[in-house]
Scaffold this motif. Structure first.
Motif, PDB file in Angstrom:
ATOM      1  N   PRO A  14       8.962 -14.435  -6.940  1.00 30.82           N
ATOM      2  CA  PRO A  14       9.631 -14.291  -5.861  1.00 30.82           C
ATOM      3  C   PRO A  14       9.534 -14.633  -4.331  1.00 30.82           C
ATOM      4  N   LEU A  15       9.610 -15.521  -4.061  1.00 31.94           N
ATOM      5  CA  LEU A  15       9.324 -15.582  -2.384  1.00 31.94           C
ATOM      6  C   LEU A  15      10.180 -15.136  -1.402  1.00 31.94           C
ATOM      7  N   VAL A  16       8.732 -13.963  -0.361  1.00 35.06           N
ATOM      8  CA  VAL A  16       9.600 -13.870   1.016  1.00 35.06           C
ATOM      9  C   VAL A  16       9.115 -14.199   2.132  1.00 35.06           C
ATOM     10  N   ALA A  56       4.236  -5.802   5.586  1.00 30.73           N
ATOM     11  CA  ALA A  56       5.258  -6.675   3.685  1.00 30.73           C
ATOM     12  C   ALA A  56       4.593  -7.903   3.019  1.00 30.73           C
ATOM     13  N   LEU A  57       3.724  -8.708   4.269  1.00 28.25           N
ATOM     14  CA  LEU A  57       3.325  -9.524   3.439  1.00 28.25           C
ATOM     15  C   LEU A  57       1.755  -9.350   2.286  1.00 28.25           C
ATOM     16  N   VAL A  77       2.144  -9.846  -1.744  1.00 31.54           N
ATOM     17  CA  VAL A  77       1.431 -10.265  -2.646  1.00 31.54           C
ATOM     18  C   VAL A  77       0.737  -9.048  -3.673  1.00 31.54           C
ATOM     19  N   GLU A  78      -0.040  -8.175  -3.381  1.00 31.94           N
ATOM     20  CA  GLU A  78      -0.319  -7.221  -4.025  1.00 31.94           C
ATOM     21  C   GLU A  78       0.225  -7.253  -5.349  1.00 31.94           C
ATOM     22  N   LYS A  79       1.910  -7.326  -5.235  1.00 32.35           N
ATOM     23  CA  LYS A  79       2.738  -6.926  -5.750  1.00 32.35           C
ATOM     24  C   LYS A  79       3.044  -8.034  -6.723  1.00 32.35           C
ATOM     25  N   GLY A  80       2.402  -9.123  -6.660  1.00 34.74           N
ATOM     26  CA  GLY A  80       2.874 -10.530  -7.252  1.00 34.74           C
ATOM     27  C   GLY A  80       3.491 -11.564  -6.602  1.00 34.74           C
ATOM     28  N   GLY A  81       3.927 -11.280  -5.221  1.00 40.37           N
ATOM     29  CA  GLY A  81       5.098 -11.915  -4.513  1.00 40.37           C
ATOM     30  C   GLY A  81       4.156 -13.568  -3.760  1.00 40.37           C
ATOM     31  N   LEU A 126       9.954  -2.566  -1.867  1.00 32.10           N
ATOM     32  CA  LEU A 126       9.180  -2.559  -3.987  1.00 32.10           C
ATOM     33  C   LEU A 126      10.370  -2.844  -4.735  1.00 32.10           C
ATOM     34  N   ARG A 127      11.942  -1.641  -4.010  1.00 30.99           N
ATOM     35  CA  ARG A 127      12.823  -1.982  -4.731  1.00 30.99           C
ATOM     36  C   ARG A 127      13.646  -3.623  -4.955  1.00 30.99           C
ATOM     37  N   ALA A 128      13.633  -4.518  -3.799  1.00 34.31           N
ATOM     38  CA  ALA A 128      13.828  -5.833  -4.165  1.00 34.31           C
ATOM     39  C   ALA A 128      13.013  -6.750  -5.115  1.00 34.31           C
ATOM     40  N   LEU A 129      11.706  -6.101  -5.104  1.00 32.20           N
ATOM     41  CA  LEU A 129      10.937  -7.068  -5.396  1.00 32.20           C
ATOM     42  C   LEU A 129      11.075  -6.727  -7.498  1.00 32.20           C
ATOM     43  N   GLU A 130      11.210  -5.168  -7.728  1.00 33.64           N
ATOM     44  CA  GLU A 130      11.784  -4.191  -8.995  1.00 33.64           C
ATOM     45  C   GLU A 130      13.168  -5.654  -9.502  1.00 33.64           C
TER      46      GLU A 130
END
Ligand code: ADP
Length: 517
Positions: free
Chosen positions: A308-310, A328-329, A333-337, A454-458
């Motif tokens: 996903p691109l934030v 947030a950046l 990246v830590e969470k794979g985005g 994190l909710r959004a990325l999930e």
């Protein structure tokens, strides 16, 4: 109706932030609804001249004052997308508007009080009779004062004045002699009921002057209207605003539907449908966003991936929580985005801080920082992004969440000001499910950001159906100027009644021979 805006920004010819978008979008909608609109701006040397049509001299001679001296000004006229502009060019030894910038000079107070005075002089000398003179933020907040104390006593009584507060943080605090320079008796304003600053009794406050003297005061969202009447949100002007609450109204900003339209946006690689789209068009939206993302990734040397691109497109100033944008950046990246930041900062140390991070991320491939102001790139980022983060400390209205919604990027926003009025959490909002359009958090700290991000990325990863519904909900919502423009018209109509034409005509004849001093 005939409305004159006196302002310091106008998109796309002179835009620093949302103010420029607002003057452009509101004026275009007022014109579309049949009203006559003129915009008076300084003739900055850094205007985007290529966007100006029919630029020509309208008045060669318009004398005004700065201290004991008189200076001539040329008034130019031009068109921007059908809007009539009047551009004031002072022939002044300080070259007030030939500095290559709109704001940020040591003498901004003098530049804009001088401009305010010349704009009023122009209306007075030409005998124009707008139904509303509409001014914006501290740079033109002196206009209602000049109108009531200088021009009205001279018989110029053709309009009421409206002040819009786009951001109460910046107030234009200055010395009484700054007012004297433009023909007012500076010391006489150093009293609480006029322009005395609530904190510094030896200073006058231009924004306070506008609030006290304008016939109506608006701000840019209903929630911000409430916030500025509190000690936390009023930046010292809360009591002045409470005192003037009867003339205060929060009107939610819109965005211009043509300027921000993925269907027609000339900056996009692949256009795609928006607003009012049905589910069956979703595949076109996804395809369009994918193409733009692919292009942007290559262009910015990000890895090709399904991540996903934030994104964030912002001024990097304390209001926008630059520290939380950084957080947030890192977390994304830590969470794979992946993360793209397009930001510009007038603050040297903030600029340097982000420059250092930019250097660190040079070969990262999952995050990139562009320290620039770039309209074309901003459009492309909105179109490519899956999520858009806005962790502001305060946000009078905020336009980027509205743009993000229209471009199918789901906002992740801190609940403050206009963000409260426009972003509705997909899990905890009390709104109907089809109105929920984003992820929100209450406290502007890293925990708050994590909770929403994190909710959004999930959700993006694990619940594609839910994600697509969120996108569609946002794209369906109408944040155009269609709703706000009639609210402004209703407000202009409440302004003091005009004098009958006969009486006015006689007065105007007297005035033409009189000096406005
Ligand atoms: P503010 O007026 O406080 O800066 P808003 O959200 O009201 O914030 O409006 C910001 C406007 O400026 C939006 O149109 C946004 O796209 C634009 N913008 C902000 N930073 C940049 C940038 N670095 N490059 C291009 N456009 C930008």
């Amino acid at each position: 109706m005939y409305i004159v805006h006196i302002a310091t920004e106008l998109a796309p010819v002179a835009k620093v932030g949302g103010l420029g978008d607002v003057i452009y979008g509101l004026s275009k909608e007022l014109a579309r609804q049949g009203h006559t609109v003129e915009i008076i701006l300084p003739k900055y040397d850094c205007l985007s001249f290529s966007e100006l049509k029919n630029l020509k001299v309208e008045h060669r001679e318009l004398w005004s004052f700065d201290g004991p001296q008189r200076f001539n000004n040329t008034v130019w006229s031009a068109n921007v997308d059908g809007l009539k502009l009047l551009l004031i060019e002072p022939h002044h030894p300080q070259y007030y508007f030939s500095r290559g910038v709109i704001y940020g000079c040591h003498d901004d107070i003098d530049r804009f009080t001088y401009f305010s005075r010349v704009a009023m002089e122009y209306l007075f000398k030409t005998g124009k009779q707008p139904d509303a003179i509409h001014v914006h933020d501290w740079p033109t907040a002196l206009v209602p004062v000049l109108y009531k104390d200088l021009y009205k006593p001279l018989g110029y009584k053709t309009a009421g004045t409206v002040l819009t507060i786009h951001n109460v943080e910046h107030q234009g605090k200055c010395q009484p002699h700054n007012l004297s320079r433009v023909g007012l008796r500076g010391d006489s304003y150093l009293v609480p009921e006029k322009m005395q600053d609530p904190f510094s009794s030896n200073l006058v406050n231009l924004l306070k002057g506008g609030i006290e003297y304008a016939d109506r005061v608006t701000t840019v969202s209903p929630t911000y209207e409430k916030e500025i009447q509190t000690p936390e949100g009023g930046f010292g002007l809360q009591d002045v605003l409470i005192k003037n609450y009867k003339k205060l109204k929060g009107i939610l900003n819109g965005i211009d539907e043509d300027f921000w339209n993925p269907e027609k946006d000339p900056y996009l690689i692949q256009k795609y449908p928006t607003h009012g789209i049905a589910k069956d068009k979703l595949s076109d939206v996804l395809k369009g966003k994918k193409e733009n993302k692919r292009y942007l990734r290559t262009h910015l040397r990000l890895k090709d991936s399904d991540a996903p691109l934030v994104a964030s497109v912002t001024r990097l100033v304390p209001q926008k929580s630059p520290g939380l944008i950084k957080h947030a950046l890192t977390r994304t990246v830590e969470k794979g985005g992946q993360f793209i930041l397009l930001g510009s900062s007038p603050i040297n140390h903030v600029h340097k801080e982000f420059e250092a991070l930019q250097e660190l991320l040079k070969d990262d491939g999952n995050a990139t920082i562009l320290l620039d102001k770039d309209e074309a790139l901003a459009h492309l980022i909105f179109s490519a992004a899956d999520m858009f983060i806005i962790p502001s400390l305060f946000e009078p209205c905020g336009l980027t969440q509205l743009i993000a919604l229209r471009y199918g990027a789901v906002p992740i926003a801190r609940m403050t000001g206009g963000l409260v009025d426009t972003v509705f959490d997909c899990d905890k909002s009390t709104r109907p499910a089809d109105e929920r359009n984003g992820f929100t958090f209450d406290f502007p700290d890293s925990k708050g950001v994590d909770w929403a991000l994190l909710r959004a990325l999930e959700c993006y990863k694990k619940e594609p159906q839910k994600w697509q519904s969120l996108m569609l909900n946002g794209m369906r919502q109408d944040f155009s100027w269609k709703h706000a423009a009639p609210e402004y018209i209703a407000l202009y109509r409440e302004l003091p009644v005009q004098e009958e034409p006969e009486k006015l005509k006689t007065k105007k004849q007297d005035l033409r021979s009189a000096s406005a001093r």
